[in-house]
Scaffold this motif. Structure first.
Motif, PDB file in Angstrom:
ATOM      1  N   PRO A 353       0.808  -1.223   0.000  1.00  7.80           N
ATOM      2  CA  PRO A 353       0.000   0.000   0.000  1.00  7.80           C
ATOM      3  C   PRO A 353       0.842   1.274   0.000  1.00  7.80           C
ATOM      4  O   PRO A 353       0.405   2.310  -0.494  1.00  7.80           O
ATOM      5  CB  PRO A 353      -0.831  -0.095   1.283  1.00  7.80           C
ATOM      6  N   ASP A 354       2.074   1.189   0.547  1.00  9.32           N
ATOM      7  CA  ASP A 354       2.931   2.384   0.579  1.00  9.32           C
ATOM      8  C   ASP A 354       3.919   2.400  -0.583  1.00  9.32           C
ATOM      9  O   ASP A 354       4.901   3.123  -0.547  1.00  9.32           O
ATOM     10  CB  ASP A 354       3.647   2.493   1.935  1.00  9.32           C
ATOM     11  N   GLY A 355       3.654   1.601  -1.595  1.00  9.09           N
ATOM     12  CA  GLY A 355       4.479   1.634  -2.794  1.00  9.09           C
ATOM     13  C   GLY A 355       5.103   0.295  -3.122  1.00  9.09           C
ATOM     14  O   GLY A 355       5.051  -0.641  -2.322  1.00  9.09           O
ATOM     15  N   PRO A 356       5.699   0.176  -4.319  1.00  7.70           N
ATOM     16  CA  PRO A 356       6.283  -1.100  -4.745  1.00  7.70           C
ATOM     17  C   PRO A 356       7.537  -1.443  -3.950  1.00  7.70           C
ATOM     18  O   PRO A 356       8.302  -0.550  -3.564  1.00  7.70           O
ATOM     19  CB  PRO A 356       6.597  -0.874  -6.232  1.00  7.70           C
ATOM     20  N   ARG A 357       7.733  -2.721  -3.667  1.00  5.70           N
ATOM     21  CA  ARG A 357       8.888  -3.206  -2.913  1.00  5.70           C
ATOM     22  C   ARG A 357       9.543  -4.345  -3.685  1.00  5.70           C
ATOM     23  O   ARG A 357       8.853  -5.230  -4.197  1.00  5.70           O
ATOM     24  CB  ARG A 357       8.457  -3.788  -1.568  1.00  5.70           C
ATOM     25  N   ALA A 358      10.875  -4.339  -3.684  1.00  4.71           N
ATOM     26  CA  ALA A 358      11.601  -5.500  -4.188  1.00  4.71           C
ATOM     27  C   ALA A 358      11.324  -6.676  -3.254  1.00  4.71           C
ATOM     28  O   ALA A 358      11.238  -6.499  -2.028  1.00  4.71           O
ATOM     29  CB  ALA A 358      13.095  -5.205  -4.251  1.00  4.71           C
TER      30      ALA A 358
END
Ligand code: THG
Length: 367
Positions: A353-358
């Protein structure tokens, strides 16, 4: 999130008074019943679970009782796990499937006698499916929800605590077996099992009236063991790969997609209602499967909806459970991943929800 409004539909448990006195901070609802989720904090509860011993109110793991000459036949109709080798005194983790092979529940089955079983259910209204199956097939079996409430004792000091209340012979109970032990003149089914990887027992407390006396006896006996009220811990259960029905899988998934193929013997589970459907899908093999996933970056927020998993902008799965793991120093997660990306160490992106993550697929977290 706002508070839950109490009402009689949201059932309390025989241990709720003890849970509240111990300072429960949050509940969820499971089988229409209160299930504590936090006492001190999820992270403090996690460390304490791995070091000491906790008493868990898991009364919401309700029992579906099968009683009568057709109890064994009905039990086998519900699951693709072959039950012919199961003896009285054993517990089995069993996928329960519908006629399409979709997962309806993933309970623990307890064989009390040839003609008496408990199904210790996860969060779905399994009772209605079992009643309808018994009725539709005109089986000679009674199906109902008895007044039985599991109380779990989990953690490395569980054996020591239990021995003080039930005697040293409780130490001899083997994994997924149970024995009958006395407490204040009452018989208790006590199994070596529980929804953690830290070891321990589950006491199937028959009769709500004995709940608080047992709770107090365990708390009193465990004072010098640092016993504390606890509950299934989000971080620890993800680390251990324990699935949560309704979160990690639903009736849209087969046991094979859930990684529960090892608990299926579909060829020999004669009578299982979903057998034909499962034989068809098992031949092809699943095209998506549950995986452990490591998510980079700082602690993720709570996962209260599925987070898309992508690779090169294309959707390849979703994450259903996630938490920061202090011991592994990373975010641990469980997700359903398509076969093109399900190999260990495959790099993916989790749309948190707080952005894309590797992120990457892992074999397991503990090995
Ligand atoms: N205990 C009891 N009832 C339950 C649960 C429980 N009902 C609800 C829920 N938990 C059902 N789901 C599970 C999921 C995992 C396990 C048990 C119930 C479990 N799995 C072990 C594992 O995967 O490592 C062992 C399985 C095995 O080897 O047989 O314990 O916890 N009473």
């Amino acid at each position: 999130m706002a508070l839950l409004s109490p009402s009689r539909r949201l059932r309390r448990t025989p241990f709720s008074d003890g849970v509240e006195a111990a300072g429960v901070k949050a509940y969820t609802v499971y089988n229409h019943m209160l299930l504590p989720t936090v006492f001190r904090s999820v992270q403090e509860d996690y460390h304490h679970l791995k070091e000491a011993v906790q008493i868990w109110d898991v009364a919401c793991e309700r029992q579906v009782e099968l009683r009568g000459p057709d109890a064994g036949r009905l039990m086998q109709m519900l699951t693709p796990r072959d039950l012919r080798g199961m003896t009285v005194g054993q517990c089995y983790y069993v996928p329960i499937v519908d006629e399409t092979g979709g997962m309806l529940n993933d309970p623990v089955a307890v064989k009390l006698a040839e003609d008496r079983w408990w199904i210790s259910i996860a969060d779905s209204d399994l009772l209605y499916w079992v009643k309808a199956t018994a009725h539709g097939w005109r089986l000679d079996v009674l199906v109902d929800e008895p007044d039985v409430s599991p109380l779990a004792i989990q953690g490395p000091k569980a054996d020591d605590l239990m021995a003080r209340v039930f005697g040293d012979s409780v130490r001899d109970v083997r994994f997924f077996r149970y024995g009958i032990f006395d407490f204040q003149g009452r018989d208790m089914v006590i199994a070596r099992s529980g929804y953690s990887k830290q070891g321990g027992f589950e006491i199937y407390v028959e009769g709500g009236d004995i709940g608080m006396p047992l709770w107090h006896a365990l708390m009193e006996a465990g004072k010098d063991l640092d016993v504390h009220a606890g509950c299934p811990n989000l971080i620890e259960r993800i680390e251990g790969g324990l699935l949560s029905y309704g979160n990690d899988m639903t009736d849209d998934h087969t046991p094979h997609e859930c990684g529960l193929g090892k608990f299926c013997n579909t060829h020999t589970a004669i009578g299982c209602v979903g057998r034909d459907a499962l034989l068809r899908v098992a031949k092809e093999g699943p095209v998506q499967q549950i995986r452990a996933i490591e998510i980079d970056g700082p602690a993720v927020p709570g996962c209260d909806r599925w987070w898309p998993v992508t690779a090169n902008g294309k959707r390849v799965g979703r994450v259903s459970s996630a938490a920061w793991s202090p011991d592994f120093d990373t975010n641990v997660a469980i997700g359903m991943i398509r076969m093109t990306h399900w190999d260990a160490e495959t790099e993916v992106t989790v749309e948190a929800p707080d952005g894309p993550r590797a992120a990457r697929v892992r074999e397991t977290f503990w090995a």
